[in-house]
Design an enzyme around this catalytic site. Structure first.
Site, PDB file in Angstrom:
ATOM      1  CE  LYS A  30      -0.594  -0.060   5.101  1.00 32.55           C
ATOM      2  NZ  LYS A  30      -1.363  -0.016   6.244  1.00 32.55           N
ATOM      3  NE  ARG A 125      -6.295   0.555  11.468  1.00 34.85           N
ATOM      4  CZ  ARG A 125      -5.221   0.516  11.083  1.00 34.85           C
ATOM      5  NH1 ARG A 125      -4.265   1.297  11.125  1.00 34.85           N
ATOM      6  NH2 ARG A 125      -4.825  -0.803  10.596  1.00 34.85           N
ATOM      7  CE1 TYR A 239      11.992  31.900   5.223  1.00 31.82           C
ATOM      8  CE2 TYR A 239      12.334  29.244   4.811  1.00 31.82           C
ATOM      9  CZ  TYR A 239      12.044  30.757   4.340  1.00 31.82           C
ATOM     10  OH  TYR A 239      11.787  30.679   3.173  1.00 31.82           O
ATOM     11  CG  MET A 287       8.484  23.651   0.593  1.00 32.20           C
ATOM     12  SD  MET A 287       7.324  24.460  -0.379  1.00 32.20           S
ATOM     13  CE  MET A 287       6.312  25.324   0.863  1.00 32.20           C
TER      14      MET A 287
END
Length: 344
Positions: A30, A125, A239, A287
């Site tokens: 998956k 679940r 940053y 990013m």
């Protein structure tokens, strides 16, 4: 990103050996083969004799069926969702039915089509709870299910009491039924033969992740150095200026960031490697870029590795405060993936 498909196959073979001679070993592919390419992974595992694969949702089965052709079973954990009928039918996929609603939908829309059932043994679940299963089990058994499964919540913690509780619940719900059973993914395989039943379905262990600590590493992730610069004491990086040089410092800026699945939470904690030499992340992961302190290197290489023999995917996850699953499945589309092993 260098992906060793032979390592995936070796990990499957090792888990297959642990599963025992009377237990079939499937493969969970998956999330696009945990981020490594479901089609390529499926083809390589099929060369090893894998005949049953698991995906999360029906749409994931498209690439797998295209890669494998007819024959191997593709099971869908989410079951028979509304709108899945045509896809399940065309691709001959096996939904693992999770509720009475799904059971009704499947038997009405695709009578005679292969299906399995998922039971809830305590994870809360997916799957039918004991009372639901008791109400419909006779009907289900008349329709000849292919597999009955459940899923362990705490298998990566061998001493957790819920493992034994779920095993007992699964036995209460399925003992005496003439249907193949499956309880264990990677962690369950490692719990021992009592948890193996007729079929195991390893996932993360195939791709080199914990809890299969003896796994062969599958990926090497190398980030190109875009630029280097020399800082004077007191200069900052990135940053919010969270890194402040306290001495003359050389910084390498590499191409990669949280848009590529290299999580911002590694800021000031993670490291990259030049061979076996650790180079700490300097300041914030952004990013598209990560700044790395390479002051101690005699020469800055063209690439620095973030997943490599010196630092596995679970080590990276530890610096980010997460698990290897999240790192693997977050690796983005911008990587140039190079495969070795298996047929083209």
């Amino acid at each position: 990103m260098h992906i060793d498909l032979d390592a995936v196959a070796a990990n499957w073979a090792a888990l297959d050996q642990l599963s025992g001679p009377n237990t079939q070993t499937a493969a969970v592919i998956k999330a696009d083969g945990y981020g490594l390419g479901a089609g390529r992974v499926a083809r390589r595992l099929a060369e090893n004799g894998v005949r049953r694969f698991f995906v999360a949702v029906a749409e994931e089965g498209i690439a797998v069926r295209e890669a494998l052709g007819p024959g191997p079973a593709i099971c869908v954990f989410s079951g028979h969702m509304d709108g899945d009928t045509e896809l399940l039918d065309q691709l001959a996929m096996t939904p693992m039915l999770n509720s009475i609603e799904q059971l009704t939908r499947h038997l009405e829309a695709l009578p005679g089509h292969r299906f399995g059932v998922q039971l809830d043994t305590g994870m809360n679940r997916l799957g039918m709870e004991p009372a639901e299963w008791a109400a419909v089990s006779d009907l289900v058994l008349q329709a000849n299910p292919d597999l009955i499964m459940s899923h362990l919540a705490c298998a990566d913690e061998p001493d957790h009491p819920q493992n034994a509780e779920q095993l007992a619940a699964f036995r209460r719900m399925t003992d005496g039924l003439n249907v193949r059973r499956s309880l264990s993914a990677t962690g369950g395989i490692l719990l021992g033969k009592d948890y193996h039943f007729d079929l195991t379905r390893p996932g993360v262990g195939l791709y080199g992740g914990e809890p299969f600590v003896n796994a062969t590493p599958v990926i090497r992730l190398s980030l190109p150095v875009v630029q280097t610069r020399d800082l004077e004491p007191g200069e900052t990086v990135g940053y919010s200026a969270t890194f402040v040089a306290d001495k003359p410092t050389r910084i390498a800026t590499v191409s990669g960031g949280y848009a590529d699945g290299l999580l911002r939470s590694q800021s000031g904690k993670g490291q990259l490697f030049a061979g076996d030499i650790a180079c700490p992340i300097a300041g914030r992961v952004s990013m598209d870029l990560i700044s790395v302190d390479v002051t101690h290197l005699n020469e800055v290489p063209d690439y620095l590795d973030i997943v490599c023999p010196a630092q596995g995917v679970d080590d990276v996850a530890g610096h980010a405060g997460t698990i290897g699953y999240e790192i693997l499945t977050s690796l983005g589309a911008r990587y140039d993936r190079t495969y070795v092993g298996g047929k083209a």
